[in-house]
Motif scaffolding. Structure first.
Motif, mmCIF file in Angstrom:
data_model
loop_
_atom_site.group_PDB
_atom_site.id
_atom_site.type_symbol
_atom_site.label_atom_id
_atom_site.label_comp_id
_atom_site.label_asym_id
_atom_site.label_seq_id
_atom_site.Cartn_x
_atom_site.Cartn_y
_atom_site.Cartn_z
ATOM 1 N N ALA A 142 40.812 74.808 30.356
ATOM 2 C CA ALA A 142 40.367 76.089 29.806
ATOM 3 C C ALA A 142 41.487 76.875 29.131
ATOM 4 O O ALA A 142 41.229 77.870 28.447
ATOM 5 C CB ALA A 142 39.753 76.943 30.923
ATOM 6 N N HIS A 143 42.731 76.456 29.312
ATOM 7 C CA HIS A 143 43.867 77.192 28.748
ATOM 8 C C HIS A 143 43.795 77.159 27.215
ATOM 9 O O HIS A 143 43.679 76.080 26.610
ATOM 10 C CB HIS A 143 45.174 76.560 29.223
ATOM 11 C CG HIS A 143 46.372 77.417 29.017
ATOM 12 N ND1 HIS A 143 46.944 77.586 27.776
ATOM 13 C CD2 HIS A 143 47.104 78.166 29.884
ATOM 14 C CE1 HIS A 143 47.994 78.387 27.882
ATOM 15 N NE2 HIS A 143 48.105 78.758 29.148
ATOM 16 N N PRO A 144 43.862 78.306 26.566
ATOM 17 C CA PRO A 144 43.687 78.327 25.107
ATOM 18 C C PRO A 144 44.730 77.516 24.346
ATOM 19 O O PRO A 144 44.407 76.859 23.346
ATOM 20 C CB PRO A 144 43.775 79.820 24.755
ATOM 21 C CG PRO A 144 44.412 80.476 25.936
ATOM 22 C CD PRO A 144 44.027 79.664 27.113
ATOM 23 N N ASP A 145 45.996 77.557 24.784
ATOM 24 C CA ASP A 145 47.036 76.788 24.091
ATOM 25 C C ASP A 145 46.805 75.286 24.232
ATOM 26 O O ASP A 145 47.037 74.515 23.294
ATOM 27 C CB ASP A 145 48.424 77.150 24.641
ATOM 28 C CG ASP A 145 48.814 78.579 24.302
ATOM 29 O OD1 ASP A 145 48.195 79.173 23.395
ATOM 30 O OD2 ASP A 145 49.734 79.125 24.965
ATOM 31 N N VAL A 146 46.352 74.873 25.416
ATOM 32 C CA VAL A 146 46.046 73.460 25.637
ATOM 33 C C VAL A 146 44.853 73.041 24.787
ATOM 34 O O VAL A 146 44.866 71.995 24.129
ATOM 35 C CB VAL A 146 45.754 73.190 27.134
ATOM 36 C CG1 VAL A 146 45.219 71.779 27.331
ATOM 37 C CG2 VAL A 146 47.013 73.413 27.958
ATOM 38 N N ALA A 147 43.813 73.870 24.780
ATOM 39 C CA ALA A 147 42.613 73.562 24.004
ATOM 40 C C ALA A 147 42.940 73.406 22.524
ATOM 41 O O ALA A 147 42.337 72.573 21.829
ATOM 42 C CB ALA A 147 41.571 74.657 24.204
ATOM 43 N N ALA A 148 43.882 74.195 22.037
ATOM 44 C CA ALA A 148 44.264 74.112 20.628
ATOM 45 C C ALA A 148 45.050 72.837 20.333
ATOM 46 O O ALA A 148 44.950 72.258 19.245
ATOM 47 C CB ALA A 148 45.087 75.344 20.239
#
Length: 327
Positions: free
Chosen positions: A288-294
Protein backbone atom coordinates in the motif's frame (compact mmCIF):
# COMPACT_ATOMS: atom_id res chain seq x y z
CA UNK A 1 -21.91 -5.68 6.28
CA UNK A 2 -23.59 -3.83 9.14
CA UNK A 3 -21.87 -4.66 12.40
CA UNK A 4 -23.59 -5.66 15.62
CA UNK A 5 -22.58 -4.23 19.02
CA UNK A 6 -19.67 -6.09 20.64
CA UNK A 7 -21.93 -7.30 23.49
CA UNK A 8 -24.30 -8.89 20.98
CA UNK A 9 -21.48 -10.81 19.31
CA UNK A 10 -19.98 -11.96 22.62
CA UNK A 11 -23.26 -12.98 24.25
CA UNK A 12 -24.59 -14.61 21.09
CA UNK A 13 -21.47 -16.68 20.45
CA UNK A 14 -21.28 -17.83 24.08
CA UNK A 15 -24.95 -18.84 23.88
CA UNK A 16 -24.23 -20.94 20.78
CA UNK A 17 -26.46 -18.81 18.55
CA UNK A 18 -25.57 -20.01 15.03
CA UNK A 19 -26.74 -16.84 13.32
CA UNK A 20 -24.59 -14.65 15.57
CA UNK A 21 -21.64 -17.05 15.23
CA UNK A 22 -21.87 -16.81 11.44
CA UNK A 23 -21.90 -13.01 11.63
CA UNK A 24 -18.96 -13.02 14.06
CA UNK A 25 -16.95 -15.17 11.66
CA UNK A 26 -17.84 -12.83 8.79
CA UNK A 27 -16.65 -9.95 10.98
CA UNK A 28 -13.20 -11.46 11.63
CA UNK A 29 -12.88 -12.45 7.96
CA UNK A 30 -13.65 -8.91 6.81
CA UNK A 31 -10.85 -6.94 5.18
CA UNK A 32 -12.50 -3.61 5.96
CA UNK A 33 -10.34 -1.54 8.34
CA UNK A 34 -13.33 -0.38 10.42
CA UNK A 35 -14.17 -4.01 11.29
CA UNK A 36 -10.70 -4.89 12.56
CA UNK A 37 -10.87 -3.19 15.98
CA UNK A 38 -14.33 -4.57 16.71
CA UNK A 39 -13.27 -8.08 15.67
CA UNK A 40 -10.27 -7.99 18.01
CA UNK A 41 -12.40 -6.70 20.89
CA UNK A 42 -14.86 -9.57 20.40
CA UNK A 43 -12.06 -12.15 20.17
CA UNK A 44 -10.29 -10.80 23.25
CA UNK A 45 -13.47 -10.96 25.32
CA UNK A 46 -14.17 -14.49 24.13
CA UNK A 47 -10.66 -15.83 24.80
CA UNK A 48 -11.53 -17.16 28.30
CA UNK A 49 -14.17 -19.37 26.65
CA UNK A 50 -11.73 -20.93 24.16
CA UNK A 51 -9.13 -23.69 24.24
CA UNK A 52 -11.36 -26.58 25.32
CA UNK A 53 -11.77 -28.36 21.99
CA UNK A 54 -9.90 -31.08 20.15
CA UNK A 55 -8.36 -29.34 17.13
CA UNK A 56 -7.73 -31.75 14.25
CA UNK A 57 -6.35 -30.87 10.83
CA UNK A 58 -7.26 -33.14 7.91
CA UNK A 59 -5.47 -33.18 4.54
CA UNK A 60 -5.37 -35.67 1.72
CA UNK A 61 -4.32 -36.39 -1.83
CA UNK A 62 -6.78 -35.46 -4.61
CA UNK A 63 -9.65 -37.93 -4.86
CA UNK A 64 -9.07 -39.41 -1.43
CA UNK A 65 -12.55 -38.42 -0.26
CA UNK A 66 -11.80 -35.86 2.45
CA UNK A 67 -15.34 -34.51 2.61
CA UNK A 68 -16.90 -37.99 2.67
CA UNK A 69 -14.46 -38.96 5.42
CA UNK A 70 -15.26 -35.86 7.48
CA UNK A 71 -18.96 -36.53 7.00
CA UNK A 72 -18.48 -40.06 8.40
CA UNK A 73 -16.17 -38.94 11.21
CA UNK A 74 -18.47 -36.07 12.13
CA UNK A 75 -21.47 -38.37 12.31
CA UNK A 76 -19.50 -40.74 14.56
CA UNK A 77 -18.57 -37.85 16.87
CA UNK A 78 -22.08 -36.42 16.99
CA UNK A 79 -23.38 -39.89 17.77
CA UNK A 80 -21.09 -39.94 20.81
CA UNK A 81 -22.34 -36.60 22.14
CA UNK A 82 -19.77 -34.23 20.66
CA UNK A 83 -20.46 -30.78 19.23
CA UNK A 84 -18.53 -30.65 15.95
CA UNK A 85 -17.41 -27.65 13.90
CA UNK A 86 -15.89 -28.15 10.46
CA UNK A 87 -13.78 -25.37 8.96
CA UNK A 88 -13.60 -26.34 5.30
CA UNK A 89 -11.01 -24.39 3.35
CA UNK A 90 -11.99 -24.27 -0.32
CA UNK A 91 -9.52 -23.65 -3.16
CA UNK A 92 -9.83 -20.10 -4.46
CA UNK A 93 -9.52 -19.29 -8.12
CA UNK A 94 -6.24 -17.55 -8.95
CA UNK A 95 -8.10 -15.65 -11.67
CA UNK A 96 -11.38 -14.54 -10.10
CA UNK A 97 -10.65 -15.16 -6.43
CA UNK A 98 -13.86 -17.19 -6.24
CA UNK A 99 -14.04 -20.53 -4.48
CA UNK A 100 -16.08 -23.67 -4.82
CA UNK A 101 -17.58 -23.61 -1.32
CA UNK A 102 -19.32 -26.92 -1.94
CA UNK A 103 -18.54 -28.74 1.29
CA UNK A 104 -22.06 -28.51 2.67
CA UNK A 105 -23.32 -30.51 -0.29
CA UNK A 106 -20.51 -33.06 0.04
CA UNK A 107 -21.18 -33.48 3.78
CA UNK A 108 -24.91 -33.93 3.39
CA UNK A 109 -25.58 -35.95 6.55
CA UNK A 110 -23.44 -33.83 8.85
CA UNK A 111 -24.87 -30.60 7.44
CA UNK A 112 -28.30 -31.62 8.72
CA UNK A 113 -27.10 -32.39 12.26
CA UNK A 114 -28.07 -29.83 14.95
CA UNK A 115 -24.85 -30.67 16.84
CA UNK A 116 -22.64 -29.84 13.83
CA UNK A 117 -21.63 -26.60 12.13
CA UNK A 118 -19.88 -26.42 8.76
CA UNK A 119 -18.19 -23.19 7.74
CA UNK A 120 -16.64 -23.10 4.27
CA UNK A 121 -14.02 -20.41 3.69
CA UNK A 122 -12.07 -19.51 0.55
CA UNK A 123 -8.33 -20.00 0.90
CA UNK A 124 -7.65 -16.90 -1.22
CA UNK A 125 -4.27 -18.32 -2.16
CA UNK A 126 -3.08 -18.56 1.44
CA UNK A 127 -0.05 -20.79 1.96
CA UNK A 128 -0.94 -24.21 3.28
CA UNK A 129 -4.53 -24.11 2.15
CA UNK A 130 -5.50 -22.48 5.42
CA UNK A 131 -7.56 -19.31 5.19
CA UNK A 132 -5.81 -16.36 6.82
CA UNK A 133 -8.49 -16.00 9.48
CA UNK A 134 -8.91 -19.73 10.18
CA UNK A 135 -7.32 -19.31 13.60
CA UNK A 136 -9.83 -16.66 14.65
CA UNK A 137 -12.71 -18.72 13.29
CA UNK A 138 -11.50 -21.72 15.29
CA UNK A 139 -11.53 -19.64 18.49
CA UNK A 140 -15.06 -18.41 17.80
CA UNK A 141 -16.28 -21.98 17.30
CA UNK A 142 -14.68 -23.03 20.58
CA UNK A 143 -16.32 -20.12 22.39
CA UNK A 144 -19.66 -21.22 20.89
CA UNK A 145 -19.29 -24.59 22.63
CA UNK A 146 -17.92 -26.89 19.93
CA UNK A 147 -15.63 -29.44 21.56
CA UNK A 148 -14.20 -30.85 18.32
CA UNK A 149 -13.00 -28.57 15.51
CA UNK A 150 -12.00 -30.24 12.23
CA UNK A 151 -9.97 -28.15 9.78
CA UNK A 152 -10.17 -29.53 6.24
CA UNK A 153 -7.42 -28.10 4.05
CA UNK A 154 -7.25 -27.69 0.29
CA UNK A 155 -5.04 -30.71 -0.45
CA UNK A 156 -1.60 -32.20 -0.01
CA UNK A 157 1.42 -30.14 -0.95
CA UNK A 158 4.62 -29.06 0.75
CA UNK A 159 2.91 -25.95 2.14
CA UNK A 160 0.20 -28.07 3.78
CA UNK A 161 2.49 -28.33 6.81
CA UNK A 162 1.21 -24.87 7.75
CA UNK A 163 -1.97 -26.43 9.13
CA UNK A 164 0.07 -28.24 11.78
CA UNK A 165 0.71 -24.85 13.38
CA UNK A 166 -2.90 -24.42 14.46
CA UNK A 167 -4.15 -27.89 15.40
CA UNK A 168 -3.48 -30.45 18.13
CA UNK A 169 -3.42 -33.41 15.75
CA UNK A 170 -2.69 -33.66 12.04
CA UNK A 171 -4.28 -36.45 10.00
CA UNK A 172 -3.35 -37.16 6.37
CA UNK A 173 -5.62 -39.32 4.21
CA UNK A 174 -4.10 -41.48 1.49
CA UNK A 175 -5.28 -43.89 -1.20
CA UNK A 176 -4.09 -47.40 -1.95
CA UNK A 177 -3.67 -48.83 -5.41
CA UNK A 178 -2.74 -45.51 -7.01
CA UNK A 179 0.71 -46.43 -8.29
CA UNK A 180 3.75 -45.77 -6.13
CA UNK A 181 2.19 -45.39 -2.68
CA UNK A 182 4.81 -42.91 -1.48
CA UNK A 183 4.68 -40.63 -4.51
CA UNK A 184 1.43 -38.94 -3.52
CA UNK A 185 2.72 -37.50 -0.29
CA UNK A 186 5.53 -35.02 0.32
CA UNK A 187 8.30 -35.50 2.83
CA UNK A 188 7.28 -32.34 4.69
CA UNK A 189 3.84 -33.83 5.34
CA UNK A 190 5.33 -37.07 6.63
CA UNK A 191 7.49 -35.12 9.06
CA UNK A 192 4.53 -33.43 10.78
CA UNK A 193 1.67 -35.94 10.35
CA UNK A 194 0.36 -37.56 13.52
CA UNK A 195 -1.59 -40.16 11.56
CA UNK A 196 -1.69 -41.53 8.03
CA UNK A 197 -5.02 -43.17 7.21
CA UNK A 198 -5.55 -45.14 4.00
CA UNK A 199 -9.15 -44.44 3.04
CA UNK A 200 -11.43 -46.50 0.78
CA UNK A 201 -10.31 -49.75 2.42
CA UNK A 202 -13.40 -51.61 1.24
CA UNK A 203 -14.43 -54.23 -1.31
CA UNK A 204 -11.66 -55.34 -3.64
CA UNK A 205 -9.45 -52.55 -2.31
CA UNK A 206 -9.06 -54.01 1.21
CA UNK A 207 -5.93 -56.00 0.39
CA UNK A 208 -4.30 -53.06 -1.42
CA UNK A 209 -5.06 -50.82 1.57
CA UNK A 210 -3.45 -53.30 3.96
CA UNK A 211 -0.37 -53.45 1.75
CA UNK A 212 -0.21 -49.66 1.59
CA UNK A 213 -0.40 -49.50 5.38
CA UNK A 214 2.61 -51.82 5.65
CA UNK A 215 4.56 -49.72 3.15
CA UNK A 216 3.86 -46.49 5.02
CA UNK A 217 4.78 -48.03 8.36
CA UNK A 218 8.11 -49.21 6.96
CA UNK A 219 8.87 -45.85 5.34
CA UNK A 220 7.92 -43.86 8.44
CA UNK A 221 9.97 -46.13 10.68
CA UNK A 222 13.04 -45.18 8.65
CA UNK A 223 12.15 -41.50 8.39
CA UNK A 224 11.01 -40.91 11.97
CA UNK A 225 12.48 -43.66 14.15
CA UNK A 226 10.92 -43.62 17.59
CA UNK A 227 8.32 -41.01 16.59
CA UNK A 228 6.34 -42.73 13.88
CA UNK A 229 2.78 -41.51 13.36
CA UNK A 230 -0.14 -43.91 13.62
CA UNK A 231 -0.85 -45.66 10.31
CA UNK A 232 -4.32 -47.15 9.86
CA UNK A 233 -6.99 -47.99 7.29
CA UNK A 234 -10.64 -47.00 7.07
CA UNK A 235 -13.61 -46.77 4.76
CA UNK A 236 -15.56 -43.53 4.96
CA UNK A 237 -18.15 -44.99 2.58
CA UNK A 238 -18.84 -48.02 4.79
CA UNK A 239 -18.02 -46.26 8.06
CA UNK A 240 -15.53 -48.95 9.06
CA UNK A 241 -12.39 -48.12 11.01
CA UNK A 242 -13.65 -44.65 11.93
CA UNK A 243 -14.21 -45.53 15.60
CA UNK A 244 -10.71 -47.01 16.02
CA UNK A 245 -9.21 -44.06 14.16
CA UNK A 246 -10.83 -41.54 16.52
CA UNK A 247 -9.81 -43.61 19.55
CA UNK A 248 -6.20 -43.26 18.37
CA UNK A 249 -6.61 -39.49 17.93
CA UNK A 250 -8.00 -39.16 21.46
CA UNK A 251 -5.25 -41.36 22.89
CA UNK A 252 -2.44 -39.30 21.35
CA UNK A 253 -3.97 -35.98 22.44
CA UNK A 254 -4.60 -37.31 25.97
CA UNK A 255 -0.95 -38.39 26.25
CA UNK A 256 0.18 -34.93 25.15
CA UNK A 257 -2.15 -33.31 27.68
CA UNK A 258 -0.82 -35.45 30.51
CA UNK A 259 2.82 -34.71 29.65
CA UNK A 260 2.28 -30.98 29.17
CA UNK A 261 3.28 -31.23 25.51
CA UNK A 262 -0.15 -30.06 24.31
CA UNK A 263 -0.04 -26.87 26.38
CA UNK A 264 3.49 -26.18 25.16
CA UNK A 265 2.45 -26.79 21.54
CA UNK A 266 -0.46 -24.37 21.79
CA UNK A 267 1.74 -21.73 23.43
CA UNK A 268 4.22 -22.00 20.58
CA UNK A 269 1.38 -21.79 18.08
CA UNK A 270 0.15 -18.57 19.68
CA UNK A 271 3.57 -16.93 19.32
CA UNK A 272 3.83 -18.20 15.74
CA UNK A 273 0.38 -16.78 15.05
CA UNK A 274 1.50 -13.38 16.33
CA UNK A 275 4.47 -13.29 13.95
CA UNK A 276 2.34 -14.52 11.05
CA UNK A 277 0.04 -11.55 11.63
CA UNK A 278 3.06 -9.22 11.80
CA UNK A 279 4.30 -10.58 8.47
CA UNK A 280 0.85 -10.19 6.92
CA UNK A 281 0.65 -6.62 8.17
CA UNK A 282 4.10 -5.75 6.82
CA UNK A 283 3.29 -7.19 3.39
CA UNK A 284 0.03 -5.25 3.26
CA UNK A 285 1.75 -2.03 4.35
CA UNK A 286 4.50 -2.50 1.78
CA UNK A 287 2.03 -3.05 -1.05
CA UNK A 288 0.00 0.00 0.00
CA UNK A 289 3.00 2.34 0.31
CA UNK A 290 2.68 5.02 -2.39
CA UNK A 291 6.41 5.10 -3.25
CA UNK A 292 6.47 1.32 -3.60
CA UNK A 293 3.30 1.32 -5.70
CA UNK A 294 4.88 3.86 -8.04
CA UNK A 295 8.09 1.81 -8.40
CA UNK A 296 6.73 -1.70 -8.78
CA UNK A 297 5.38 -1.64 -12.39
CA UNK A 298 8.68 -0.43 -13.83
CA UNK A 299 10.76 -2.73 -11.62
CA UNK A 300 8.72 -5.78 -12.57
CA UNK A 301 9.14 -4.91 -16.25
CA UNK A 302 12.90 -4.47 -15.78
CA UNK A 303 13.15 -7.89 -14.09
CA UNK A 304 11.06 -9.56 -16.82
CA UNK A 305 13.23 -8.06 -19.59
CA UNK A 306 16.54 -8.75 -17.86
CA UNK A 307 17.52 -5.14 -17.16
CA UNK A 308 17.59 -5.73 -13.40
CA UNK A 309 18.14 -8.71 -11.16
CA UNK A 310 15.38 -9.74 -8.74
CA UNK A 311 17.71 -8.94 -5.85
CA UNK A 312 18.48 -5.39 -6.99
CA UNK A 313 14.78 -4.76 -7.65
CA UNK A 314 13.84 -6.08 -4.22
CA UNK A 315 16.43 -3.78 -2.60
CA UNK A 316 14.90 -0.79 -4.40
CA UNK A 317 11.42 -1.76 -3.16
CA UNK A 318 12.69 -2.07 0.40
CA UNK A 319 14.60 1.18 0.08
CA UNK A 320 11.40 2.98 -0.92
CA UNK A 321 9.46 1.39 1.94
CA UNK A 322 11.87 1.60 4.86
CA UNK A 323 12.85 4.93 6.43
CA UNK A 324 16.39 5.91 5.61
CA UNK A 325 18.89 5.36 8.42
CA UNK A 326 20.37 8.58 9.71
CA UNK A 327 24.17 8.64 9.53
Amino acid sequence: MKSLPADTYVDGVRAGDRAVLARAITLVESEHPRHAALAQEVLTRLLPSTGRSRRVGISGVPGVGKSTFIDALGMHLVGHGHQVAVLAIDPSSSVSGGSILGDKTRMSRLAREPAAYIRPSPSSGTLGGVARKTRETLLLCEAAGFDVVLVETVGVGQSETVVADLVDFYLVLMLAGAGDELQGIKRGILEVADMVAINKADGDNKLAAAQARSQYRAALHLMRPGAEPVVTTCSAMEGTGIDLLWDSVESVIAQREASGALAQRRTQQQVGWMWAMVNDGLRAALRAHPDVAALVPCLEQDVREGRATPTSAALQVLGAFLPRTQA
